[in-house]
Every structure is written in C-alpha cells, then in structure tokens.
Write an enzyme that holds these catalytic residues in place. Structure first.
Site, PDB file in Angstrom:
ATOM      1  N   LYS A  64       0.849  -1.211   0.000  1.00  0.00           N
ATOM      2  CA  LYS A  64       0.000   0.000   0.000  1.00  0.00           C
ATOM      3  C   LYS A  64       0.878   1.253   0.000  1.00  0.00           C
ATOM      4  O   LYS A  64       0.861   2.064   0.930  1.00  0.00           O
ATOM      5  CB  LYS A  64      -0.972  -0.003   1.181  1.00  0.00           C
ATOM      6  CG  LYS A  64      -2.002  -1.132   1.119  1.00  0.00           C
ATOM      7  CD  LYS A  64      -3.131  -0.921   2.106  1.00  0.00           C
ATOM      8  CE  LYS A  64      -4.240  -1.936   1.956  1.00  0.00           C
ATOM      9  NZ  LYS A  64      -3.875  -3.299   2.390  1.00  0.00           N
ATOM     10  N   ASP A  67       4.018   7.415  -1.342  1.00  0.00           N
ATOM     11  CA  ASP A  67       5.263   8.175  -1.154  1.00  0.00           C
ATOM     12  C   ASP A  67       5.474   9.045  -2.394  1.00  0.00           C
ATOM     13  O   ASP A  67       4.629   9.047  -3.304  1.00  0.00           O
ATOM     14  CB  ASP A  67       6.431   7.183  -0.928  1.00  0.00           C
ATOM     15  CG  ASP A  67       7.580   7.809  -0.142  1.00  0.00           C
ATOM     16  OD1 ASP A  67       7.767   9.040  -0.220  1.00  0.00           O
ATOM     17  OD2 ASP A  67       8.299   7.067   0.530  1.00  0.00           O
TER      18      ASP A  67
HETATM   19  O1  C5P Z   1     -10.586 -10.740   6.759  1.00  0.00           O
HETATM   20  P1  C5P Z   1      -9.479 -11.553   6.129  1.00  0.00           P
HETATM   21  O2  C5P Z   1      -8.552 -12.171   7.118  1.00  0.00           O
HETATM   22  O3  C5P Z   1      -9.975 -12.504   5.064  1.00  0.00           O
HETATM   23  O4  C5P Z   1      -8.615 -10.430   5.380  1.00  0.00           O
HETATM   24  C1  C5P Z   1      -7.834 -10.658   4.259  1.00  0.00           C
HETATM   25  C2  C5P Z   1      -7.209  -9.360   3.828  1.00  0.00           C
HETATM   26  O5  C5P Z   1      -8.222  -8.387   3.661  1.00  0.00           O
HETATM   27  C3  C5P Z   1      -6.233  -8.746   4.851  1.00  0.00           C
HETATM   28  O6  C5P Z   1      -4.903  -9.107   4.509  1.00  0.00           O
HETATM   29  C4  C5P Z   1      -6.455  -7.264   4.732  1.00  0.00           C
HETATM   30  O7  C5P Z   1      -5.502  -6.692   3.855  1.00  0.00           O
HETATM   31  C5  C5P Z   1      -7.817  -7.135   4.084  1.00  0.00           C
HETATM   32  N1  C5P Z   1      -8.817  -6.597   5.011  1.00  0.00           N
HETATM   33  C6  C5P Z   1      -9.377  -5.382   4.721  1.00  0.00           C
HETATM   34  N2  C5P Z   1     -10.303  -4.832   5.571  1.00  0.00           N
HETATM   35  C7  C5P Z   1     -10.701  -5.466   6.676  1.00  0.00           C
HETATM   36  C8  C5P Z   1     -10.172  -6.737   6.976  1.00  0.00           C
HETATM   37  C9  C5P Z   1      -9.222  -7.282   6.101  1.00  0.00           C
HETATM   38  O8  C5P Z   1      -9.039  -4.780   3.719  1.00  0.00           O
HETATM   39  N3  C5P Z   1     -11.600  -4.880   7.449  1.00  0.00           N
END
Ligand code: C5P
Length: 230
Positions: A64, A67
């Site tokens: 992510k 910069d």
């Molecule tokens: O929830 P889970 O463990 O399946 O998440 C997989 C990916 O989703 C994480 O590595 C994270 O980058 C992203 N994520 C997200 N927002 C959240 C939870 C997880 O973008 N609220």
C-alpha cells in the site's frame, strides 16, 4: 452468473516466517496467488521471494505505497525484480505518483493495483480529511484518476465493483472481505460477501485471509474455495 476467470488470493497474514513457509509449501500445486502484507513483510528474507518465484507461486506484495514518485518508482522496480506479480499503491497518492508507478511497471510483468478507499474508512473519516465526497463517490473519483494514469486494476470492497466496472468495464477487481458459506463474518469486517456472491458480482481476485490460514487445514479450505470459484 459465474465468472470462471476469477482467482483466489490467500492473504497469509502470519506473524512469523516459519508458518508462512510451511503453508506455502502445501500450496505448491494449487492455482492461487499468495498475498504478503505489512505484518509478515519484515519477517521474510530475499530467499523466500526467490523460493516463491522458483515454485511458480505468484505473489502479491500488499505494501500500500504512498510516497513521492521517485521512491514509488524505485519500489516498483525492486519488487518486480524480486518476482512480485502484484503491488499495491494508494490511488490517493495522486497523479504524479500513479504515472511513475505505472510507467515503471510497464517494463515488467508486475501489475500495479490501485487501492481505492480503505474498507476501514467511512464518510465521516473522509470528511475529517477534508474529502467532501462519500465513500462511493470517492472510489469513483480515485478509479477515474487511476484509469487516466493507465491503471486498470483496483482494490475495493465487493460493494464497489459494479461502480468501478461502470468506469472501467474490463477492470481487474481485487476484493477482500470474503467469508466462506456458513461462516460468520470476522468482527473487523463491516460487510462481507460469500465466495459465490463475490464471483457473481464480477470480482476478479478474491482475497481470503483468516478463513484459510487460521483453518486446521489451510490447503483443504483453499482447494474448496478454488473449486467453488470455478
Ligand atoms: O478478513 P481476512 O482475514 O480474510 O482479510 C484478508 C485481507 O483483507 C487482509 O490481509 C487485509 O488486507 C484485508 N482486510 C481489509 N479490511 C478489513 C479486513 C481485512 O481490507 N476490514
């Protein structure tokens, strides 16, 4: 309508290298992408990326980036050289950064994924940053900006895929927030979708983390999701 072109990306958000390598070894013959995020990244070594490359396991560096253009350009070159297939850059970094990222990636096999609005943000948090648009409008604005810089692959919630495809019909849409059928949603997911729902909404790459890597048998769960997708 099933979308047979969709693929699975397993987010291996482990705290340690050993667990990561053990799971990845079990994935060697599976058709999936492995996502490495900020939690695991500092624990890995160059040889681990070389191992993934040798085994033909595509990997996604979820750095992510946000910069200045010269730094992002160097990071794109560095990750492409290590063999990453995907690298995330915040679309809100702005035009000069996105142009630099896309230009650098053009000479490689790596795809830049433009991160739209984080799923943890809501309209109130955007407003606090001086953004008057609501989340959906801001996603549209950022995706249009990304497209004008040559980016056609985006990270968003499943809820925004349709809006993205209205702007970029052939967009490659990468979405987290997926749970397995019968599984309750994780507490930090505001709204999650099942694999079937995500596929029917046109998601190109389904990102699944805890449901796979925290399972007793991550390989079996990954295989089940792959068969459901196809
Ligand atoms: O929830 P889970 O463990 O399946 O998440 C997989 C990916 O989703 C994480 O590595 C994270 O980058 C992203 N994520 C997200 N927002 C959240 C939870 C997880 O973008 N609220």
């Amino acid at each position: 309508m099933p979308n047979s072109n969709a693929c699975l990306c397993v987010a291996l958000d482990y705290e340690d290298r050993r667990s990561f390598l053990a799971t990845v070894k079990n994935f060697e013959d599976l058709d999936l992408v492995v996502k490495i995020g900020l939690r695991l990244l500092p624990k890995l070594r160059t040889e681990d990326f070389e191992y993934l490359k040798e085994q033909g396991i595509p990997f996604f560096i979820d750095a992510k980036l946000y910069d200045i253009p010269s730094q992002v350009k160097s990071a794109v070159h560095a990750w492409a050289k290590l063999g990453a297939s995907y690298l995330t850059v915040h679309l809100s970094s702005g035009r000069s950064v996105l142009m630099a990222a896309q230009e650098a990636a053009k000479q490689t096999d790596m795809t830049i994924l433009g991160v739209s609005v984080l799923t943890s943000m809501d309209d109130a948090e955007l407003k606090e940053l001086g953004v008057e648009a609501n989340c959906k409008k801001q996603v549209r604005r950022l995706v249009s900006l990304g497209l004008s810089c040559g980016i056609k692959s985006f990270v968003s919630s499943v809820a925004e895929v349709q809006a993205i495809k209205e702007i970029v019909p052939n967009a490659f849409c990468v979405c987290p927030g997926i749970r397995l059928a019968g599984e309750s949603q994780h507490s930090d997911q505001k709204r999650s979708y099942t694999v079937a729902e995500a596929v029917s909404k046109g998601v190109s790459m389904l990102v699944v983390g805890r449901s796979v890597y925290q399972a007793d048998n991550p390989r079996a769960v990954a295989k089940k999701i792959i068969s459901e997708i196809s």
